[in-house]
Design an enzyme around this catalytic site. Structure first.
Site, PDB file in Angstrom:
ATOM      1  CB  ALA A 139      -0.882  -0.006   1.241  1.00  7.29           C
ATOM      2  N   GLY A 168       0.882  -5.107   1.071  1.00  6.00           N
ATOM      3  CA  GLY A 168      -0.262  -5.225   0.150  1.00  6.00           C
ATOM      4  C   GLY A 168       0.132  -5.824  -1.188  1.00  6.00           C
ATOM      5  CD  GLU A 210      -2.084  -7.708   2.869  1.00  7.40           C
ATOM      6  OE1 GLU A 210      -2.807  -7.985   3.844  1.00  7.40           O
ATOM      7  OE2 GLU A 210      -1.767  -6.541   2.571  1.00  7.40           O
ATOM      8  CD  GLU A 267       1.657  -5.526   5.641  1.00 12.19           C
ATOM      9  OE1 GLU A 267       1.035  -5.618   4.569  1.00 12.19           O
ATOM     10  OE2 GLU A 267       2.499  -6.373   6.001  1.00 12.19           O
TER      11      GLU A 267
HETATM   12  N1  T1G Z   1       4.542   3.443  -0.003  1.00 14.09           N
HETATM   13  C1  T1G Z   1       5.000   4.645  -0.407  1.00 14.09           C
HETATM   14  N2  T1G Z   1       6.304   4.919  -0.738  1.00 14.09           N
HETATM   15  C2  T1G Z   1       7.149   3.902  -0.665  1.00 14.09           C
HETATM   16  C3  T1G Z   1       6.756   2.603  -0.232  1.00 14.09           C
HETATM   17  C4  T1G Z   1       5.385   2.395   0.089  1.00 14.09           C
HETATM   18  N3  T1G Z   1       4.915   1.207   0.470  1.00 14.09           N
HETATM   19  N4  T1G Z   1       7.856   1.811  -0.254  1.00 14.09           N
HETATM   20  C5  T1G Z   1       8.891   2.578  -0.670  1.00 14.09           C
HETATM   21  N5  T1G Z   1       8.474   3.822  -0.921  1.00 14.09           N
HETATM   22  C6  T1G Z   1       9.288   4.940  -1.434  1.00 14.09           C
HETATM   23  C7  T1G Z   1      10.344   5.422  -0.435  1.00 14.09           C
HETATM   24  O1  T1G Z   1       9.828   6.364   0.452  1.00 14.09           O
HETATM   25  C8  T1G Z   1      11.401   6.020  -1.368  1.00 14.09           C
HETATM   26  O2  T1G Z   1      10.968   7.296  -1.737  1.00 14.09           O
HETATM   27  C9  T1G Z   1      11.335   5.122  -2.584  1.00 14.09           C
HETATM   28  O3  T1G Z   1      10.047   4.472  -2.539  1.00 14.09           O
HETATM   29  C10 T1G Z   1      12.391   4.053  -2.611  1.00 14.09           C
HETATM   30  O4  T1G Z   1      12.343   3.375  -1.372  1.00 14.09           O
HETATM   31  C11 T1G Z   1      -2.918  -3.203   3.315  1.00 14.09           C
HETATM   32  C12 T1G Z   1      -1.434  -1.317   4.600  1.00 14.09           C
HETATM   33  C13 T1G Z   1      10.504  -1.702  -0.716  1.00 14.09           C
HETATM   34  C14 T1G Z   1      12.340  -2.661   0.617  1.00 14.09           C
HETATM   35  O5  T1G Z   1       6.312  -1.857   4.497  1.00 14.09           O
HETATM   36  O6  T1G Z   1      10.592  -1.525   2.954  1.00 14.09           O
HETATM   37  O7  T1G Z   1       0.854  -2.712   2.458  1.00 14.09           O
HETATM   38  O8  T1G Z   1      12.727   8.660  -0.643  1.00 14.09           O
HETATM   39  O9  T1G Z   1      14.591   4.170  -0.560  1.00 14.09           O
HETATM   40  O10 T1G Z   1      16.041   0.751  -0.097  1.00 14.09           O
HETATM   41  O11 T1G Z   1      -1.480  -4.714   4.255  1.00 14.09           O
HETATM   42  O12 T1G Z   1      11.198   0.837   0.581  1.00 14.09           O
HETATM   43  O13 T1G Z   1      12.918   8.054  -3.046  1.00 14.09           O
HETATM   44  O14 T1G Z   1      11.143   9.657  -2.282  1.00 14.09           O
HETATM   45  O15 T1G Z   1      13.307   2.427   0.729  1.00 14.09           O
HETATM   46  O16 T1G Z   1      15.346  -0.158  -2.345  1.00 14.09           O
HETATM   47  C15 T1G Z   1       3.876  -2.425   3.442  1.00 14.09           C
HETATM   48  C16 T1G Z   1       8.040  -0.465   2.653  1.00 14.09           C
HETATM   49  C17 T1G Z   1       3.085  -1.167   3.302  1.00 14.09           C
HETATM   50  C18 T1G Z   1       7.472  -1.820   2.433  1.00 14.09           C
HETATM   51  C19 T1G Z   1      12.759  -0.798  -1.013  1.00 14.09           C
HETATM   52  N6  T1G Z   1       5.111  -2.284   2.683  1.00 14.09           N
HETATM   53  N7  T1G Z   1       9.170  -0.206   1.777  1.00 14.09           N
HETATM   54  O17 T1G Z   1      13.866  -0.376  -0.326  1.00 14.09           O
HETATM   55  O18 T1G Z   1      14.288   1.874  -1.528  1.00 14.09           O
HETATM   56  S1  T1G Z   1       1.674  -1.214   4.325  1.00 14.09           S
HETATM   57  C20 T1G Z   1       6.251  -1.991   3.302  1.00 14.09           C
HETATM   58  C21 T1G Z   1      10.385  -0.769   2.047  1.00 14.09           C
HETATM   59  C22 T1G Z   1       0.603  -2.258   3.518  1.00 14.09           C
HETATM   60  C23 T1G Z   1      -1.482  -3.546   3.517  1.00 14.09           C
HETATM   61  C24 T1G Z   1      -0.678  -2.544   4.254  1.00 14.09           C
HETATM   62  C25 T1G Z   1      11.493  -0.378   1.139  1.00 14.09           C
HETATM   63  C26 T1G Z   1      11.730  -1.409   0.008  1.00 14.09           C
HETATM   64  P1  T1G Z   1      11.993   8.463  -1.913  1.00 14.09           P
HETATM   65  P2  T1G Z   1      13.680   2.984  -0.568  1.00 14.09           P
HETATM   66  P3  T1G Z   1      14.991   0.492  -1.095  1.00 14.09           P
END
Ligand code: T1G
Ligand code: NAD
Length: 698
Positions: free
Chosen positions: A62, A101, A104, A125
């Site tokens: 998400a 997500g 999922e 999450e």
């Molecule tokens: N949403 C929005 N922006 C995101 C994002 C996300 N999920 N993931 C990464 N970004 C942006 C980040 O801020 C950065 O932006 C750029 O992408 C590159 O990221 C219903 C509710 C995927 C392992 O927890 O762990 O799904 O700084 O620098 O080191 O169940 O990002 O360049 O402007 O970190 O290669 C669950 C979160 C969401 C994964 C990549 N997902 N992301 O790492 O690059 S909650 C997560 C990460 C959800 C559902 C629920 C890491 C990465 P900018 P980065 P990276």
């Protein structure tokens, strides 16, 4: 280009998500998917569907940046339910990372095939203080079993394609081209009834009766705080008791509770703060970086060896130099032991340990650092010695090399001035143990070049560190605030709070380890040497009397088996009445009437001293953002991420105005050390916040 594209391959529709940088499932992408699936399902010529992503990402889940706003339809959970309920088989072609997500969504598809190179599959999450909210807690246990699902969800960890196949999460791992293999897989399923995970019932005998009880018992001090893990376990338990639709409702109710908690907001703030720290004003993302492929380290002590390990783990060849064979052998042995211990614990393979050790070149010749692209000095914390070795490194290092110092307190401008190339000098302040602690304080000296800063930031990422910029002052950002916090702790000690009460209060509040236990771990002699070099006076000298006396008793902390506490052979800490007597004696000598100090007051005074010093650092421009300060404390000082950081606490929990009032009250009671930072006083007067200040700098 549209963020969702559909291409027909015979009777197969290939739906591709393309929403850079990570295919976050924001509103526009959800709308695109809904339309694409509706069209494919309505198209009589289509018998099956392949869903895939772009580049290194299937989807990172998400869109976290949407969490603050009202969520718009189509909602992800319902979109995934509709995909699962579709009549045509859907194959998720996992081209890269699928998290939250994103996974999922793949679990809502009927089959999953993954490229062999996929390394990051998971439901992390919980690291954002929430739980999987789009069916993950219901479908994952159905796919891989209850206990493995519990482990993955409560740890928020990732697995690769091979492990996912072994667990039953992925149906096929593709060695060559993913898409043709996924299309062939879909063609085999075409015309057959889809396999819907959601319809699978979890049979009682397939998991241990005490699985949930055990999982709850194992939570302990979870890094995401007191709520998320318990809720995640409850959601997975619901999957064993309820059909999918009701289980999903239970999941969503728990999700909403967590999403509303301050802990989730703090963790999501920390997620973006960490990434924001990498943006350096005036240094564009297109700055040409210096080439860094080889590293040289001067000094193989506590820090030199930890830093060497961090770079060896990052794949860099390292040359390490010492003054004596004995010191060199001791350092190399420490590196060797750590690598083999990591192999024994299965963190790395024996082959990887051997490969990393093979990349280490020990030497007694400083000249052997000449070819290195990056040289990091980690010799004793003594200005005369630092100046001497930088004078020598200036003559040895090749043109264009970056020369860094790991000093924790000394003036980097003065050190750089010992060279003819101050533009190539930077502070790279690692935290002990340097191969573990994620924080790298990158100290920008007056003449440090922009490309050196950008290169240092990129190197931090390459070795798995969080790089944060700091300016030059005594203790830079982190240690300067630590000195203020430490000073308040020493004052509370004299006032009557015993070490176990201070550490107990802060650990109870969430700190990884209390400040006095941390000083015992780091070594009380390190602080003692720094204090003696500074020749403290007045209140600072008074507050240092107890730690000085403890050191002069030969108690340097864990390394001597005693410091503020006594330690048994397993390094378990024990309260020592001798220290209590020493503290009471000192207070009496100083005619300080002691009193019990409540835990709340200990926490409040610690937080406010940290934040007040942080505000001074911000207005002096030593730190770029309040969020940088918080990122430092979360990654270098054991501050709990679910508490956001000292600056976030003032903005979101204590309140800026209340913080200012409390600080003024403490100043009235304790004097100058509590003088409020002008910036904090101004924010309180104007109704401002640190976050608003940061936003202005974006
Ligand atoms: N949403 C929005 N922006 C995101 C994002 C996300 N999920 N993931 C990464 N970004 C942006 C980040 O801020 C950065 O932006 C750029 O992408 C590159 O990221 C219903 C509710 C995927 C392992 O927890 O762990 O799904 O700084 O620098 O080191 O169940 O990002 O360049 O402007 O970190 O290669 C669950 C979160 C969401 C994964 C990549 N997902 N992301 O790492 O690059 S909650 C997560 C990460 C959800 C559902 C629920 C890491 C990465 P900018 P980065 P990276
Ligand atoms: P240490 O005493 O463990 O190691 C210093 C090493 O430098 C010794 O092995 C010594 O033999 C070697 N050395 C001294 N002069 C040398 C020279 N001319 N050439 C090559 N080697 C030489 O100290 P440490 O704790 O590793 O600290 C090193 C630096 O890192 C200091 O500036 C310190 O302030 C800083 N630092 C320490 C910590 C910590 O927690 N220990 C954390 C961050 C930064």
């Amino acid at each position: 280009m549209a963020i969702v594209e559909t291409e027909k391959k015979g009777e197969i529709a290939v739906i591709r998500m393309d929403n850079p940088p990570v295919n976050a499932l924001g509103h526009a992408l959800r709308v695109g998917l809904e339309r694409a699936f509706a069209a494919a399902n309505a198209d009589a010529g289509i018998k099956a569907i392949v869903l895939t992503g772009t580049g290194k990402f299937f989807s990172a889940g998400a869109d976290i940046s949407e969490f603050k706003a009202e969520m718009k339809e189509p909602f992800l959970p319902q979109l995934i339910d509709r995909i699962e309920q579709g009549s045509k088989p859907v194959v998720a072609a996992l081209n890269g990372t699928a998290l939250g997500g994103g996974l999922e969504l793949a679990l809502g598809c009927h089959y999953r095939v993954a490229s062999k190179d996929v390394r990051q599959l998971g439901l992390p999450e919980i690291k954002l203080g929430i739980l999987p909210g789009a069916g993950g807690t219901q479908r994952l246990p159905r796919a891989i079993g209850v206990e493995p699902a519990l482990q993955l969800i409560t740890a928020g960890s990732f697995i690769d394609a091979q492990k996912a196949a072994a667990a039953g999460l992925v149906d096929k791992v593709v060695e060559q081209d993913l898409l043709p293999a996924a299309i062939a897989f879909a063609e085999q399923q075409a015309g057959k009834p889809p396999r819907r995970i959601g319809e699978k019932k979890i049979e009682p005998g397939t998991f241990a009766a005490d699985a949930f009880h055990k999982a709850k018992m194992q939570i302990g001090r979870h890094p995401s705080g007191p709520l998320a893990a318990k809720a995640a376990i409850a959601a997975v338990e619901a999957a064993t008791e309820l059909p999918l639709a009701e289980g999903n409702q239970r999941e969503r109710a728990l999700f909403r509770e967590l999403a509303a908690s301050p802990y989730a907001r703090a963790l999501q703030y920390a997620f973006f703060a960490e990434r924001q720290a990498a943006n350096l004003p005036g240094i564009g993302g297109d700055t040409k970086l210096r080439e860094v492929n080889t590293v040289g380290i001067l000094g193989a002590g506590t820090m030199g060896t930890g830093i060497a390990l961090a770079f060896l783990n990052g794949g860099f060849p390292v040359t390490i130099v010492e003054t004596t064979q004995e010191a060199l052998d001791k350092g190399v042995a420490r590196i060797k032991d750590t690598l083999s211990a990591n192999a024994k614990r299965g963190r790395i393979t024996a082959a990887q340990a051997a490969d990393r050790l093979a990349k280490l070149t020990p030497s007694l010749e400083m000249a052997d650092l000449g070819p290195a692209d990056l040289i990091i000095e980690a010799v004793f914390e003594n200005m005369a010695l630092k100046k001497e070795v930088f004078g020598k490194l200036d003559k040895i290092a090749k043109s264009g090399a970056i020369i860094a110092t790991n000093t924790s307190t000394l003036d980097v401008d003065a050190i750089a001035a010992e060279t003819k190339r101050p533009q190539d000098v930077v502070g790279l302040h690692f935290f002990s143990p340097a191969n573990i602690m994620r924080l790298l304080e990158i100290v920008r000296a007056e003449k440090t070049a922009g490309d050196v800063m950008a290169t240092a930031m990129a190197i931090a990422k390459r070795i798995g560190k969080v790089g944060v910029q700091a300016g030059v002052c005594d203790g830079f950002v982190g240690n300067r605030m630590l000195a203020a916090y430490g000073g308040e702790v020493q004052a509370m000690n004299l006032e009557g709070a015993m070490p176990q009460e201070i550490d107990g209060a802060l650990e109870g509040w969430g700190m990884a380890m209390g400040p006095l236990a941390v000083s015992d771990l780091a070594g009380l002699d390190v602080g003692y040497r720094i204090r003696k070099e500074r020749k403290l006076t007045g209140e600072a000298a008074q507050n240092a009397r107890i730690p000085d006396k403890i050191v002069e008793m030969g108690r340097h902390g864990q390394k001597t088996g005693a410091g503020y506490y006594k330690y048994d052979e397993n390094r378990k800490r024990m309260v020592d009445p001798e220290i209590e007597a020493l503290i009471r004696g000192e207070a009496e000598a100083l005619q300080i009437k002691q009193r019990p100090i409540p835990a709340d007051e200990i926490v409040e005074r610690s937080l406010l001293r940290l934040a007040n010093e942080g505000a001074k650092i911000l207005e002096e421009g030593i730190a770029l953002r309040a969020s940088d300060i918080d990122t430092m404390y979360l990654n270098g000082y054991g501050f709990p991420a679910w508490r956001g950081g000292p600056m976030w606490q003032v903005d979101n929990v204590i309140g800026v105005e209340t913080a200012a009032q409390r600080i003024k009250a403490y100043e009235a009671k304790y004097g100058a050390r509590w003088k409020i930072a002008p910036l904090l006083a101004k924010l309180a007067a104007d109704g401002g916040t640190f976050a608003a200040l940061d936003a202005k700098k974006k």
